[in-house]
Design an enzyme around this catalytic site. Structure first.
Site, PDB file in Angstrom:
ATOM      1  N   SER A 163       1.455   5.918   4.398  1.00 42.19           N
ATOM      2  CA  SER A 163       0.402   6.343   5.336  1.00 42.19           C
ATOM      3  C   SER A 163      -0.944   5.681   5.083  1.00 42.19           C
ATOM      4  O   SER A 163      -1.975   6.188   5.508  1.00 42.19           O
ATOM      5  CB  SER A 163       0.256   7.874   5.332  1.00 42.19           C
ATOM      6  OG  SER A 163       1.478   8.473   5.715  1.00 42.19           O
TER       7      SER A 163
ATOM      8  N   ASP B 286      10.411   0.443   5.216  1.00 42.86           N
ATOM      9  CA  ASP B 286      10.986   1.547   6.003  1.00 42.86           C
ATOM     10  C   ASP B 286      12.222   1.088   6.770  1.00 42.86           C
ATOM     11  O   ASP B 286      13.231   1.796   6.812  1.00 42.86           O
ATOM     12  CB  ASP B 286       9.960   2.123   6.978  1.00 42.86           C
ATOM     13  CG  ASP B 286       8.888   2.949   6.294  1.00 42.86           C
ATOM     14  OD1 ASP B 286       9.072   3.318   5.112  1.00 42.86           O
ATOM     15  OD2 ASP B 286       7.863   3.223   6.937  1.00 42.86           O
TER      16      ASP B 286
ATOM     17  N   GLY C 259       0.843  -1.185   0.000  1.00 42.26           N
ATOM     18  CA  GLY C 259       0.000   0.000   0.000  1.00 42.26           C
ATOM     19  C   GLY C 259       0.876   1.231   0.000  1.00 42.26           C
ATOM     20  O   GLY C 259       2.070   1.164   0.286  1.00 42.26           O
TER      21      GLY C 259
END
Length: 177
Positions: free
Chosen positions: A13, A37, A10
Site C-alpha cells: 500500500s 502480486d 516498497g
C-alpha cells in the site's frame, strides 16, 4: 547504457501500482509491467496459504517457503530474459528480505541496466490505504513500511505520503536513460 528495467520496491500500500500505471503513461516507449502480486496470483491455490508457498499471518507478517523461492527464481530469470531480448520492463516488488531480495534480482539480471527505485510512504498513511483497499491483511503495510528498505541500494527514492503517483512517475521517468 539504456535502462531496460525499472524496479520499484516498497511496502504494501505504498503506492507502487499507481506509479507503475503512471509510468506506462508518461514514458515515451512501451513498458511491460509485472509485479509480485501478479506472481503470487499465478501460484497454485495450495501454495497461497502454505509453509512451502506464501502465508499471510493475521498480524500482516508474510512468510515464504522453499517452493515459493524456487518459482520466484524462475520467474525472475524469465523477466531477465525478456529484458535481454529487448523488452522494457517495470517491476513492482516488495523486498521482504531487504538487501537479500535485491541481490536475488541482481543475480538474475546480471548486466541488464536497471533503475532501482525505493517507494516510501509513512506507515500511518500506508495503513490507512490498506484499510481503504480492503484486500490486504491489516498490519502488512505498517510491518513492511521500513523493513523492505533495509540495506537496499537505490538510484532514486520517491515518497508517496504527500506526493501523487503521477508526480512520482515523472520524477522516475526523468531518470530513465
Amino acid at each position: 547504457m539504456t535502462t531496460r528495467m525499472i524496479i520499484l520496491n516498497g511496502g504494501s500500500s505504498s503506492g507502487k501500482s499507481g506509479i507503475v500505471r503512471c509510468l506506462q503513461s508518461v514514458l515515451p516507449d512501451p513498458w511491460l509491467a509485472f509485479g509480485c502480486d501478479s506472481f503470487v496470483d499465478a501460484l497454485p491455490a495450495r501454495m497461497q496459504a502454505s509453509d512451502e508457498g506464501i502465508a499471510f499471518a493475521a498480524d500482516g507478517e508474510v512468510s515464504i517457503g522453499a517452493d515459493f523461492l524456487a518459482l520466484e527464481a524462475a520467474w525472475r530469470e524469465g523477466v531477465a530474459t525478456m529484458a535481454r531480448a529487448g523488452a522494457r520492463i517495470i517491476i513492482d516488488d516488495v523486498f521482504l528480505g531487504g538487501s537479500a531480495s535485491q541481490q536475488r534480482w541482481r543475480t538474475a539480471l546480471g548486466d541488464v541496466p536497471v533503475l532501482w527505485v525505493g517507494v516510501r510512504c509513512a506507515s500511518e498513511t500506508a495503513a490507512g490505504r490498506e484499510i481503504a483497499r480492503g484486500d490486504r491483511v491489516q498490519g502488512m503495510a505498517a510491518t513492511q513500511a521500513e523493513s523492505v528498505h533495509k540495506d537496499v541500494f537505490y538510484d532514486l527514492e520517491v515518497d508517496t505520503t504527500h506526493t501523487e503517483s503521477l508526480d512520482c512517475a515523472r520524477t522516475i521517468a526523468a531518470r530513465v536513460g
